[in-house]
Scaffold this active site. Structure first.
Site, PDB file in Angstrom:
ATOM      1  N   THR A  23       0.850  -1.191   0.000  1.00 46.46           N
ATOM      2  CA  THR A  23       0.000   0.000   0.000  1.00 46.46           C
ATOM      3  C   THR A  23       0.882   1.236   0.000  1.00 46.46           C
ATOM      4  OG1 THR A  23      -2.031   0.946   0.891  1.00 46.46           O
ATOM      5  CG2 THR A  23      -0.375   0.285   2.509  1.00 46.46           C
ATOM      6  N   CYS A  29      -3.641   7.960   7.252  1.00 44.49           N
ATOM      7  CA  CYS A  29      -4.224   6.607   7.230  1.00 44.49           C
ATOM      8  C   CYS A  29      -3.279   5.631   7.952  1.00 44.49           C
ATOM      9  CB  CYS A  29      -4.408   6.114   5.805  1.00 44.49           C
ATOM     10  SG  CYS A  29      -5.553   7.090   4.832  1.00 44.49           S
ATOM     11  N   HIS A  46      -5.997  -0.750   4.639  1.00 41.26           N
ATOM     12  CA  HIS A  46      -5.572   0.656   4.615  1.00 41.26           C
ATOM     13  C   HIS A  46      -6.745   1.497   5.142  1.00 41.26           C
ATOM     14  CE1 HIS A  46      -3.315   3.908   2.100  1.00 41.26           C
ATOM     15  NE2 HIS A  46      -4.161   4.523   2.902  1.00 41.26           N
TER      16      HIS A  46
END
Lengths: 159, 153
Positions: A23, A29, A46
């Site tokens: 990711t 995040c 995520h």
């Protein structure tokens, strides 16, 4: 090797040792990286926001966007692919304070707290954490041996 | 001896409150600039004698009490005994006071604290006009930490 990219609010689970989950650009995040080393099942989600109450329609369409709706789905999927709950170890990364240096609306910190609260209440242990700060992180997760590499601005480190 | 002023104490308390409630009770805490009204559901008190002398009073509404206890025990409120509830709240204040003192001085400083206790009335401690009151928000609910400090003689 197959690389499985995980976007914001998405998750991937794999039990194929040759796979790598990845990711990108984790700002505020948080990536939750869960691994069952015995059965070699890896999951990565995520998470963008702590609580789905702010937008329940979005939570229905993209449950991984929120900690409270995404994490149950991640662990359920891992168990479907052969993970045993008692073996699962969790690592966290991301949760930076990028948008607000004063931390008044520090989403990164709120995400991290909400995720830890869910994990604690549901019997999952966080074995390592690389959260906070003010940099964006990219993370890759090898299914075969559980190696997690975090990178930012040309530097990389293992967690 | 580290000089203590109101600004330094406030900053130390903000950091200690965020860290303690975040790490221990998984609650996101923010400082409030202005006084907030809330119905007090629980008051806890502790004194310290080193590296400074002082007192700390933690006051929060019932909903925060419940959230703290449920998060720490990872179970429902109804399944907990009074002792289990009080024990974890008192331990939270104990750690908050210790974190505050270490934040105010240095990480390695040795701190001396009294046993924390549950208050049933403010009359039990007296001299409350000397407290500075700091207000916080824990995920939508306000609470306060009152401090009275005096450097060790």
């Amino acid at each position: 090797m197959m690389r499985l990219d995980v976007g914001i609010g998405e998750w991937q689970v794999s039990n194929r040792p040759e796979d790598e989950l990845k990711t990108y650009a984790l700002g505020s995040c948080v990536a939750v990286l869960a691994y069952d080393p015995k059965n070699r099942v890896a999951g990565l989600i995520h998470v963008a926001l702590p609580d789905s109450k702010v937008n329940q329609d979005k939570a229905l369409k993209l449950p991984g966007y929120f900690a409270d709706t995404g994490l149950p789905v991640l662990f359920e999927e891992m168990q479907k692919k052969g993970a045993a709950k008692k073996n699962i170890k969790v690592k966290l990364t991301g949760g930076s304070s990028i948008m607000d240096q004063n931390r008044h609306f520090d989403i990164g910190r709120r995400n991290t707290i909400a995720i830890k609260r869910y994990l604690w209440k549901n019997g999952y242990g966080v074995v390592k954490e690389d959260t906070g700060g003010n940099s964006s992180r990219t993370v890759s997760f090898k299914v075969g041996d559980g190696t997690i590499l975090v990178s930012n601005a040309g530097k990389s480190w293992e967690i | 001896m580290v000089e203590i002023n109101e600004h330094k104490a406030r900053q130390a308390l903000i950091k200690a409150s965020k860290d303690t409630l975040g790490e221990m009770a998984f609650l996101d805490v923010m400082e409030l600039e202005e006084a907030a009204d809330f119905k007090v559901g629980q008051q806890l008190f502790i004194e310290f004698s080193h590296p400074i002398r002082g007192r700390m009073l933690l006051s929060f509404p019932l909903e925060i009490k419940q959230a703290i206890v449920e998060n720490i025990h990872a179970t429902d409120w109804e399944s907990l005994s009074f002792d289990e509830i009080d024990d974890c709240l008192l331990e939270l204040l104990n750690i908050l006071a210790g974190n505050f003192l270490r934040e105010l001085h240095e990480e390695s400083v040795k701190v001396q604290l009294s046993f924390p206790r549950v208050l049933f009335s403010l009359d039990e401690i007296g001299d409350i006009e000397n407290f500075y009151v700091y207000y916080f928000d824990a995920e939508g609910s306000p609470f306060s930490v009152s401090l009275s400090l005096k450097e060790e003689e």
